[in-house]
Motif scaffolding. Structure first.
Motif, mmCIF file in Angstrom:
data_model
loop_
_atom_site.group_PDB
_atom_site.id
_atom_site.type_symbol
_atom_site.label_atom_id
_atom_site.label_comp_id
_atom_site.label_asym_id
_atom_site.label_seq_id
_atom_site.Cartn_x
_atom_site.Cartn_y
_atom_site.Cartn_z
ATOM 1 N N LEU A 7 -5.720 -6.664 -7.926
ATOM 2 C CA LEU A 7 -5.056 -6.558 -6.631
ATOM 3 C C LEU A 7 -4.162 -5.321 -6.674
ATOM 4 O O LEU A 7 -3.312 -5.201 -7.559
ATOM 5 N N ILE A 8 -4.388 -4.395 -5.740
ATOM 6 C CA ILE A 8 -3.535 -3.213 -5.626
ATOM 7 C C ILE A 8 -2.633 -3.423 -4.419
ATOM 8 O O ILE A 8 -3.114 -3.654 -3.309
ATOM 9 N N VAL A 9 -1.318 -3.362 -4.648
ATOM 10 C CA VAL A 9 -0.352 -3.515 -3.566
ATOM 11 C C VAL A 9 0.325 -2.163 -3.369
ATOM 12 O O VAL A 9 1.106 -1.721 -4.204
ATOM 13 N N GLU A 10 -0.027 -1.504 -2.269
ATOM 14 C CA GLU A 10 0.452 -0.141 -2.007
ATOM 15 C C GLU A 10 0.518 0.051 -0.496
ATOM 16 O O GLU A 10 -0.487 -0.155 0.184
ATOM 17 N N ASP A 11 1.688 0.420 0.031
ATOM 18 C CA ASP A 11 1.825 0.559 1.482
ATOM 19 C C ASP A 11 1.334 1.908 2.007
ATOM 20 O O ASP A 11 1.141 2.068 3.201
ATOM 21 N N GLU A 12 1.091 2.858 1.123
ATOM 22 C CA GLU A 12 0.575 4.155 1.543
ATOM 23 C C GLU A 12 -0.952 4.113 1.476
ATOM 24 O O GLU A 12 -1.533 4.077 0.395
ATOM 25 N N GLU A 13 -1.588 4.118 2.656
ATOM 26 C CA GLU A 13 -3.046 3.947 2.749
ATOM 27 C C GLU A 13 -3.829 4.905 1.848
ATOM 28 O O GLU A 13 -4.780 4.515 1.186
ATOM 29 N N LEU A 15 -2.980 6.412 -0.927
ATOM 30 C CA LEU A 15 -2.860 6.036 -2.344
ATOM 31 C C LEU A 15 -3.649 4.775 -2.643
ATOM 32 O O LEU A 15 -4.277 4.656 -3.688
ATOM 33 N N LEU A 16 -3.625 3.830 -1.718
ATOM 34 C CA LEU A 16 -4.381 2.594 -1.888
ATOM 35 C C LEU A 16 -5.870 2.914 -2.022
ATOM 36 O O LEU A 16 -6.547 2.402 -2.916
ATOM 37 N N LYS A 17 -6.379 3.807 -1.170
ATOM 38 C CA LYS A 17 -7.787 4.211 -1.232
ATOM 39 C C LYS A 17 -8.094 4.901 -2.560
ATOM 40 O O LYS A 17 -9.097 4.613 -3.210
ATOM 41 N N LEU A 18 -7.219 5.826 -2.947
ATOM 42 C CA LEU A 18 -7.413 6.583 -4.181
ATOM 43 C C LEU A 18 -7.461 5.645 -5.397
ATOM 44 O O LEU A 18 -8.362 5.737 -6.235
ATOM 45 N N GLU A 19 -6.494 4.740 -5.482
ATOM 46 C CA GLU A 19 -6.441 3.794 -6.601
ATOM 47 C C GLU A 19 -7.656 2.868 -6.578
ATOM 48 O O GLU A 19 -8.218 2.544 -7.628
ATOM 49 N N SER A 20 -8.084 2.449 -5.379
ATOM 50 C CA SER A 20 -9.256 1.579 -5.245
ATOM 51 C C SER A 20 -10.512 2.277 -5.766
ATOM 52 O O SER A 20 -11.300 1.686 -6.506
ATOM 53 N N ILE A 21 -10.688 3.546 -5.371
ATOM 54 C CA ILE A 21 -11.851 4.315 -5.823
ATOM 55 C C ILE A 21 -11.827 4.463 -7.345
ATOM 56 O O ILE A 21 -12.839 4.263 -8.018
ATOM 57 N N ARG A 26 -14.644 2.331 -12.217
ATOM 58 C CA ARG A 26 -14.584 1.839 -13.604
ATOM 59 C C ARG A 26 -15.131 0.427 -13.735
ATOM 60 O O ARG A 26 -15.015 -0.194 -14.787
ATOM 61 N N GLY A 27 -15.687 -0.105 -12.637
ATOM 62 C CA GLY A 27 -16.335 -1.412 -12.712
ATOM 63 C C GLY A 27 -15.463 -2.603 -12.356
ATOM 64 O O GLY A 27 -15.854 -3.747 -12.558
ATOM 65 N N TYR A 28 -14.276 -2.339 -11.817
ATOM 66 C CA TYR A 28 -13.406 -3.450 -11.424
ATOM 67 C C TYR A 28 -13.653 -3.826 -9.969
ATOM 68 O O TYR A 28 -14.022 -2.985 -9.158
ATOM 69 N N LYS A 109 -1.009 9.660 -14.289
ATOM 70 C CA LYS A 109 -2.310 10.137 -14.770
ATOM 71 C C LYS A 109 -3.288 8.960 -14.730
ATOM 72 O O LYS A 109 -2.985 7.887 -15.232
ATOM 73 N N SER A 110 -4.450 9.184 -14.129
ATOM 74 C CA SER A 110 -5.462 8.122 -14.017
ATOM 75 C C SER A 110 -5.797 7.519 -15.369
ATOM 76 O O SER A 110 -5.905 6.303 -15.514
ATOM 77 N N ALA A 111 -5.935 8.369 -16.377
ATOM 78 C CA ALA A 111 -6.308 7.889 -17.716
ATOM 79 C C ALA A 111 -5.260 6.926 -18.258
ATOM 80 O O ALA A 111 -5.598 5.938 -18.908
ATOM 81 N N LYS A 112 -3.993 7.188 -17.973
ATOM 82 C CA LYS A 112 -2.917 6.316 -18.472
ATOM 83 C C LYS A 112 -3.015 4.932 -17.824
ATOM 84 O O LYS A 112 -2.909 3.919 -18.501
ATOM 85 N N ILE A 113 -3.221 4.911 -16.507
ATOM 86 C CA ILE A 113 -3.340 3.630 -15.798
ATOM 87 C C ILE A 113 -4.541 2.843 -16.317
ATOM 88 O O ILE A 113 -4.442 1.646 -16.579
ATOM 89 N N ILE A 114 -5.678 3.514 -16.478
ATOM 90 C CA ILE A 114 -6.889 2.847 -16.976
ATOM 91 C C ILE A 114 -6.624 2.270 -18.371
ATOM 92 O O ILE A 114 -6.994 1.125 -18.667
#
Length: 123
Positions: A7-13, A15-21, A26-28, A109-114
């Protein structure tokens, strides 16, 4: 093997799209919410394996959302990663005190979050 649900909780659309992609690539399986109330509803409905939570949200802030997730015996085990622009030590301490498993500041950094997600979801 079933996909892990995040579940991604983000009020900035955007960023929400970017994080979702980033996470779906990555298969989630990804579910989104744009405010604290919707976040708590989604936690109850979808039972995510992990929550990525912004702090500055409409309705209920991320600190309170995290506290409520951790206070509920049915969701207390769910890892919460706070992903926020709030960089102060006090904010980080508040996030950890609310029950966050990790506290990451934007820009990230995307790699850090992953890496954090994989660590928290590995058996």
């Amino acid at each position: 093997m079933t996909k892990k649900k995040i579940l991604i909780v983000e009020d900035e659309e955007s960023l929400l799209k970017l994080e979702s992609i980033l996470l779906t690539s990555r298969g989630y399986e990804v579910v989104g919410a744009t405010d604290g109330v919707a976040a708590l509803e989604q936690v109850g409905l979808t039972r995510p394996d992990l929550v990525i939570l912004d702090i500055m949200l409409p309705e209920i802030d991320g600190f309170e959302v995290c506290r409520r997730i951790k206070q509920n015996p049915e969701t207390a085990h769910t890892p919460v990663v706070m992903l926020t622009a709030k960089k102060s030590e006090q904010d980080c301490a508040r996030g950890m005190a609310a029950g966050a498993s990790a506290y990451v500041t934007k820009p990230f950094k995307s790699a850090k979050i992953i890496e954090i997600i994989q660590d928290l979801l590995s058996p």
